[in-house]
Design a protein around this motif. Structure first.
Motif, short mmCIF file in Angstrom:
data_model
loop_
_atom_site.label_atom_id
_atom_site.label_comp_id
_atom_site.label_asym_id
_atom_site.label_seq_id
_atom_site.Cartn_x
_atom_site.Cartn_y
_atom_site.Cartn_z
N HIS A 61 6.38 -9.07 -18.74
CA HIS A 61 6.68 -10.33 -19.31
C HIS A 61 8.40 -10.36 -19.54
N GLU A 62 9.06 -11.65 -19.61
CA GLU A 62 10.39 -11.81 -19.47
C GLU A 62 11.13 -11.22 -20.90
N THR A 63 12.18 -10.73 -20.90
CA THR A 63 12.82 -10.58 -22.09
C THR A 63 14.11 -11.52 -22.25
N PRO A 64 14.24 -12.06 -23.24
CA PRO A 64 15.48 -13.26 -23.35
C PRO A 64 16.73 -12.56 -22.94
N SER A 65 17.47 -13.57 -22.31
CA SER A 65 18.69 -13.22 -21.55
C SER A 65 19.67 -12.57 -22.34
N GLU A 66 19.68 -12.83 -23.77
CA GLU A 66 20.83 -12.51 -24.72
C GLU A 66 20.59 -10.86 -24.86
N GLU A 67 19.19 -10.43 -24.49
CA GLU A 67 19.35 -9.15 -24.71
C GLU A 67 19.34 -8.31 -23.51
N TRP A 68 19.68 -8.80 -22.25
CA TRP A 68 20.00 -8.16 -21.29
C TRP A 68 21.27 -7.15 -21.30
N GLY A 69 21.48 -5.97 -20.85
CA GLY A 69 22.56 -5.35 -21.04
C GLY A 69 22.26 -3.77 -21.06
N GLU A 70 23.20 -3.19 -20.98
CA GLU A 70 23.25 -1.61 -21.06
C GLU A 70 23.86 -1.17 -22.49
N TYR A 71 23.10 -0.37 -23.17
CA TYR A 71 23.27 0.04 -24.58
C TYR A 71 23.62 1.76 -24.56
N TRP A 72 24.51 2.22 -25.15
CA TRP A 72 24.92 3.60 -24.98
C TRP A 72 24.67 4.29 -26.45
N GLY A 73 23.84 5.07 -26.24
CA GLY A 73 23.66 5.95 -27.76
C GLY A 73 24.27 7.36 -27.59
N ARG A 74 23.92 8.27 -28.58
CA ARG A 74 24.34 9.76 -28.46
C ARG A 74 23.56 10.47 -27.45
N GLY A 75 24.06 10.60 -26.20
CA GLY A 75 23.55 11.38 -25.32
C GLY A 75 22.67 10.80 -24.63
#
Length: 360
Positions: free
Chosen positions: A167-181
């Motif tokens: 299923h598709e994800t809204p384009s505003e949620e696209w991206g790369e997310y950096w957490g701790r490790g």
């Protein structure tokens, strides 16, 4: 009749077999798998790779069935300190679609052999060609035989887990997310949503249990954006790949006699820049063009001169980005830099024009 043997029928091997002029030569393509993969995650087709695919006549059909992006934000895992990163408008091709497009571009004159080359024997008649091309990936048997044990692959402590949701994800949620490790990514796929995550793990290095990898991804993810948590919860093991991140050695040359390396066999890099598959295509089209135009020895020397420096630079940059993105103890410093970059970009963003005052 010039004879060229290509070991490996992945992206690099298929692209080379498709790009070589068939007249006056016999090309043999050796690949252990008899068919294309059932599924596959997305690969961004950068402009240089797009140009190479256009030369093969393999881009238009691929673009017709693939989504595209022109920006891919980077943010903290909780969605804060979002930095909008504009990229050249790029097609996001499913790996199966890309391999299918390349496979269709290979001329019928190419001899295809289904065989697993685990040990490369230079005395084997199958490899007594005028040119032997190692396109057999990061654990290349061709590279190990010609370059020796010092050219073995390098295993990192990180795992890459990735898959596709239907299923598709809204384009505003696209991206790369950096957490701790940890890092997470969400983007479009022709079949729905492409997602991935990387983190330190003891699983593997060769055969990784997908369910165990998903369990680690889910249990170790805290303070993350709800959309990331939802993707991990919904991930289907049957549509998920889990692999140790393994890179290639830093070779000074991709040529040894009449043996030449392309793609991951030459310069396997971490996936952080999304350039590995693209550079494999560029390698293949560059090598084919030189072999078509020049004597073999001169063509291989020119290939080395044109491809070693840029690919080594990309591999080094990709590894640096991986270390930054997966920072653990240095996470506060990294997040501070993200916050500063985001603030700077916000200040530099053009201010919308104010509407003119009405004339009274």
């Amino acid at each position: 009749m010039q004879r060229i043997t290509i070991v490996g029928g992945g992206i690099a091997g298929l692209a080379l077999a498709a790009a070589l002029e068939p007249a006056g030569r016999h090309v043999t393509l050796i690949e252990r798998r008899p068919g294309l993969p059932v599924t596959g995650t997305s690969l961004a087709i950068w402009p240089t790779a797009e140009a190479a695919l256009r030369r093969l006549g393999a881009f238009e059909g691929l673009a017709a069935v693939s989504p595209s992006i022109d920006r891919f934000p980077i943010a903290r895992a909780d969605g804060r300190d979002r930095v909008v990163s504009e990229v050249p408008t790029s097609v996001l091709a499913g790996r199966r679609d890309l391999l299918g497009a390349l496979d269709a571009a290979v001329p019928d004159s190419v001899e295809r052999v289904v065989r697993h080359v685990e040990r490369f024997d230079p005395d084997d008649p199958a490899f007594s060609a005028d040119v032997v091309v190692g396109a057999d990936g990061v654990h290349s048997a061709v590279r190990r035989a010609a370059w020796g044990d010092a050219a073995a692959a390098v295993t990192t402590p990180y795992l890459a887990v990735r898959g596709v949701l239907p299923h598709e994800t809204p384009s505003e949620e696209w991206g790369e997310y950096w957490g701790r490790g940890r890092l997470y990514g969400i983007g479009p796929h022709r079949d729905g949503t492409n997602w991935y995550t990387s983190f330190r793990s003891n699983l593997g290095p060769r055969e990784v249990d997908v369910r165990a990898a998903l369990d680690e991804a889910r249990t170790g993810s805290r303070d993350i954006l709800p959309s990331i948590a939802r993707v991990l919860d919904e991930a289907d093991p049957d549509r998920t790949l889990a692999q140790r991140i393994i890179t290639g050695p830093r070779l000074r040359s991709y040529v040894r006699g009449r043996t030449v390396l392309v793609g991951d066999a030459a310069h396997a890099m971490t996936p952080n820049l999304g350039r590995g598959g693209c550079e494999a295509i560029v390698d293949a089209v560059t090598l084919a063009g030189l072999l078509d135009a020049l004597p073999v020895d001169e063509a291989l020397a020119r290939y080395d001169a044109e491809r070693v420096r840029p690919t080594k630079r990309l591999a080094g940059t990709s590894g640096l980005v991986m270390r930054i993105a997966l920072a653990d103890r240095a996470q506060p410093v990294r997040d501070g830099l993200l916050r500063a970059v985001g603030a700077l970009r916000a200040r530099r963003a053009p201010t919308p024009a104010r509407p003119a005052e009405p004339v009274r």
